[in-house]
Design a protein around this motif. Structure first.
Motif, PDB file in Angstrom:
ATOM      1  N   GLU A 143       0.817  -1.216   0.000  1.00 27.84           N
ATOM      2  CA  GLU A 143       0.000   0.000   0.000  1.00 27.84           C
ATOM      3  C   GLU A 143       0.847   1.261   0.000  1.00 27.84           C
ATOM      4  N   GLU A 144       2.056   1.197   0.545  1.00 23.23           N
ATOM      5  CA  GLU A 144       2.995   2.306   0.450  1.00 23.23           C
ATOM      6  C   GLU A 144       4.404   1.756   0.603  1.00 23.23           C
ATOM      7  N   ILE A 145       5.382   2.546   0.139  1.00 18.65           N
ATOM      8  CA  ILE A 145       6.788   2.156   0.206  1.00 18.65           C
ATOM      9  C   ILE A 145       7.570   3.370   0.695  1.00 18.65           C
ATOM     10  N   THR A 146       8.514   3.144   1.586  1.00 19.11           N
ATOM     11  CA  THR A 146       9.306   4.248   2.106  1.00 19.11           C
ATOM     12  C   THR A 146      10.749   4.154   1.622  1.00 19.11           C
ATOM     13  N   SER A 147      11.455   5.267   1.755  1.00 20.39           N
ATOM     14  CA  SER A 147      12.879   5.315   1.492  1.00 20.39           C
ATOM     15  C   SER A 147      13.454   6.435   2.344  1.00 20.39           C
ATOM     16  N   ALA A 148      14.773   6.495   2.425  1.00 20.15           N
ATOM     17  CA  ALA A 148      15.436   7.547   3.188  1.00 20.15           C
ATOM     18  C   ALA A 148      16.853   7.707   2.671  1.00 20.15           C
ATOM     19  N   ALA A 149      17.370   8.924   2.796  1.00 25.27           N
ATOM     20  CA  ALA A 149      18.757   9.195   2.410  1.00 25.27           C
ATOM     21  C   ALA A 149      19.220  10.434   3.156  1.00 25.27           C
ATOM     22  N   TYR A 150      20.499  10.449   3.498  1.00 22.31           N
ATOM     23  CA  TYR A 150      21.045  11.652   4.113  1.00 22.31           C
ATOM     24  C   TYR A 150      20.832  12.852   3.183  1.00 22.31           C
ATOM     25  N   THR A 151      20.665  14.024   3.785  1.00 15.41           N
ATOM     26  CA  THR A 151      20.397  15.214   2.981  1.00 15.41           C
ATOM     27  C   THR A 151      21.575  15.610   2.103  1.00 15.41           C
ATOM     28  N   ASP A 152      22.778  15.097   2.398  1.00 19.10           N
ATOM     29  CA  ASP A 152      23.926  15.387   1.540  1.00 19.10           C
ATOM     30  C   ASP A 152      24.171  14.272   0.519  1.00 19.10           C
ATOM     31  N   ASN A 153      23.123  13.483   0.222  1.00 19.81           N
ATOM     32  CA  ASN A 153      23.178  12.449  -0.808  1.00 19.81           C
ATOM     33  C   ASN A 153      22.205  12.839  -1.931  1.00 19.81           C
ATOM     34  N   PRO A 154      22.597  13.794  -2.782  1.00 21.55           N
ATOM     35  CA  PRO A 154      21.648  14.306  -3.778  1.00 21.55           C
ATOM     36  C   PRO A 154      21.198  13.265  -4.789  1.00 21.55           C
ATOM     37  N   ALA A 155      22.051  12.302  -5.117  1.00 22.98           N
ATOM     38  CA  ALA A 155      21.679  11.313  -6.130  1.00 22.98           C
ATOM     39  C   ALA A 155      20.511  10.462  -5.662  1.00 22.98           C
ATOM     40  N   SER A 156      20.582   9.925  -4.433  1.00 22.33           N
ATOM     41  CA  SER A 156      19.505   9.091  -3.919  1.00 22.33           C
ATOM     42  C   SER A 156      18.216   9.878  -3.760  1.00 22.33           C
ATOM     43  N   ASN A 157      18.320  11.095  -3.235  1.00 26.49           N
ATOM     44  CA  ASN A 157      17.120  11.909  -3.061  1.00 26.49           C
ATOM     45  C   ASN A 157      16.500  12.290  -4.399  1.00 26.49           C
ATOM     46  N   ALA A 158      17.336  12.487  -5.424  1.00 34.07           N
ATOM     47  CA  ALA A 158      16.814  12.790  -6.758  1.00 34.07           C
ATOM     48  C   ALA A 158      16.048  11.601  -7.326  1.00 34.07           C
ATOM     49  N   VAL A 159      16.558  10.391  -7.096  1.00 36.94           N
ATOM     50  CA  VAL A 159      15.843   9.192  -7.549  1.00 36.94           C
ATOM     51  C   VAL A 159      14.471   9.109  -6.884  1.00 36.94           C
ATOM     52  N   SER A 160      14.416   9.359  -5.584  1.00 40.58           N
ATOM     53  CA  SER A 160      13.128   9.309  -4.882  1.00 40.58           C
ATOM     54  C   SER A 160      12.135  10.280  -5.504  1.00 40.58           C
ATOM     55  N   ARG A 161      12.576  11.492  -5.786  1.00 36.92           N
ATOM     56  CA  ARG A 161      11.669  12.470  -6.402  1.00 36.92           C
ATOM     57  C   ARG A 161      11.220  12.010  -7.782  1.00 36.92           C
ATOM     58  N   LYS A 162      12.146  11.487  -8.600  1.00 38.71           N
ATOM     59  CA  LYS A 162      11.803  11.054  -9.956  1.00 38.71           C
ATOM     60  C   LYS A 162      10.766   9.929  -9.945  1.00 38.71           C
ATOM     61  N   VAL A 163      10.873   9.049  -8.966  1.00 37.19           N
ATOM     62  CA  VAL A 163       9.983   7.883  -8.908  1.00 37.19           C
ATOM     63  C   VAL A 163       8.626   8.244  -8.289  1.00 37.19           C
ATOM     64  N   GLY A 164       8.521   9.430  -7.685  1.00 36.21           N
ATOM     65  CA  GLY A 164       7.230   9.869  -7.168  1.00 36.21           C
ATOM     66  C   GLY A 164       7.077   9.846  -5.672  1.00 36.21           C
ATOM     67  N   TYR A 165       8.166   9.520  -4.943  1.00 34.77           N
ATOM     68  CA  TYR A 165       8.116   9.575  -3.486  1.00 34.77           C
ATOM     69  C   TYR A 165       7.847  11.024  -3.056  1.00 34.77           C
ATOM     70  N   GLN A 166       7.134  11.167  -1.942  1.00 37.18           N
ATOM     71  CA  GLN A 166       6.859  12.475  -1.380  1.00 37.18           C
ATOM     72  C   GLN A 166       7.645  12.656  -0.085  1.00 37.18           C
ATOM     73  N   PRO A 167       8.138  13.892   0.203  1.00 38.90           N
ATOM     74  CA  PRO A 167       8.867  14.129   1.458  1.00 38.90           C
ATOM     75  C   PRO A 167       8.020  13.760   2.670  1.00 38.90           C
ATOM     76  N   ASN A 168       8.660  13.145   3.662  1.00 41.88           N
ATOM     77  CA  ASN A 168       7.933  12.636   4.827  1.00 41.88           C
ATOM     78  C   ASN A 168       8.690  12.945   6.125  1.00 41.88           C
ATOM     79  N   GLY A 169       9.315  14.142   6.178  1.00 35.33           N
ATOM     80  CA  GLY A 169      10.016  14.554   7.385  1.00 35.33           C
ATOM     81  C   GLY A 169      11.511  14.320   7.302  1.00 35.33           C
ATOM     82  N   VAL A 170      12.220  14.870   8.278  1.00 37.39           N
ATOM     83  CA  VAL A 170      13.667  14.736   8.381  1.00 37.39           C
ATOM     84  C   VAL A 170      14.002  14.252   9.789  1.00 37.39           C
TER      85      VAL A 170
END
Length: 222
Positions: A143-170
């Protein structure tokens, strides 16, 4: 009897365009170790919550094998980690995983991956994430899938945005010994998911029974 009859995750195979997610067998471990030791990230950076690439070079092969042996030996329906080796156009490029607890109740889990440096910057990381998410949504009833990456890991965070993940806190997460860094949390639903190529999946019926989604019916492929 085959090994996949005893441990059905070994029988899974997910194909998505030029990408293949295949089970991590003992025969494949040496090639994965060699790939990881050729480099995953800049030595001064640490993208992983558990800094396994910081281990002495001589310890890394056995450490890596122990991790995957542990994934198998510790598997149970309440806590499991599905790990795939990833091939792109026939070449081994990295690993893609999905980790979960109490899946039959929560219908959620977290993605995690690594990609050899020589294959980075070509969109393969996005394709890997799309493939695992499509598999979990379409074949495992997530029903949902999560992910996480350090804020200084732009590549992983960019993948999350491209795939449609929404920000869910820090959150504050430890990294190296005595060090913490902000970790961006992400959540993905079917409605926001940006899909990649259609999947061809093998071994999913036996795997569904293994994790408790289906109790009856013959083991066939789809």
């Amino acid at each position: 009897m085959e090994l996949a009859d005893i441990f059905p995750p070994i029988g899974l195979r997910v194909e998505a365009g030029p990408l293949v997610l295949r089970p991590i067998t003992d025969e494949l471990l040496p090639a994965l170790v060699e790939l990881s030791m050729r480099g995953i990230h800049d030595p001064d950076a640490m993208p992983f919550f558990y800094p396994w690439t910081n281990a002495p070079v001589e310890d890394q092969p056995l450490n890596y094998a122990r991790f995957h042996w542990g994934v198998r030996s510790n598997w149970n329906r309440d806590l499991w980690d599905l790990e795939f080796a990833v091939e792109h156009e026939g070449r081994l490029v990295g690993c893609q995983g999905f980790m979960t607890g109490s899946y039959l109740v929560t219908r959620t889990g977290e993605t995690g991956s690594w990609l050899g440096r020589e294959f980075q910057g070509r969109g393969i990381g996005t394709e890997m994430r799309q493939a695992i998410c499509a598999f979990v949504f379409d074949h495992l009833d997530a029903e949902e899938i999560t992910s996480a990456a350090y804020t200084d890991n732009p590549a992983s965070n960019a993948v999350s945005r491209k795939v449609g993940y929404q920000p869910n806190g820090v959150l504050r997460k430890t990294r190296r010994l005595g060090e913490w860094h902000p970790s961006q949390q992400w959540v993905l639903t079917r409605e926001t998911f940006v899909r990649g190529p259609e999947l061809t999946v093998t071994g999913v019926e036996a795997f569904r029974r293994f994790i408790g989604l289906d109790q009856d019916g013959p083991a066939t492929d789809s």
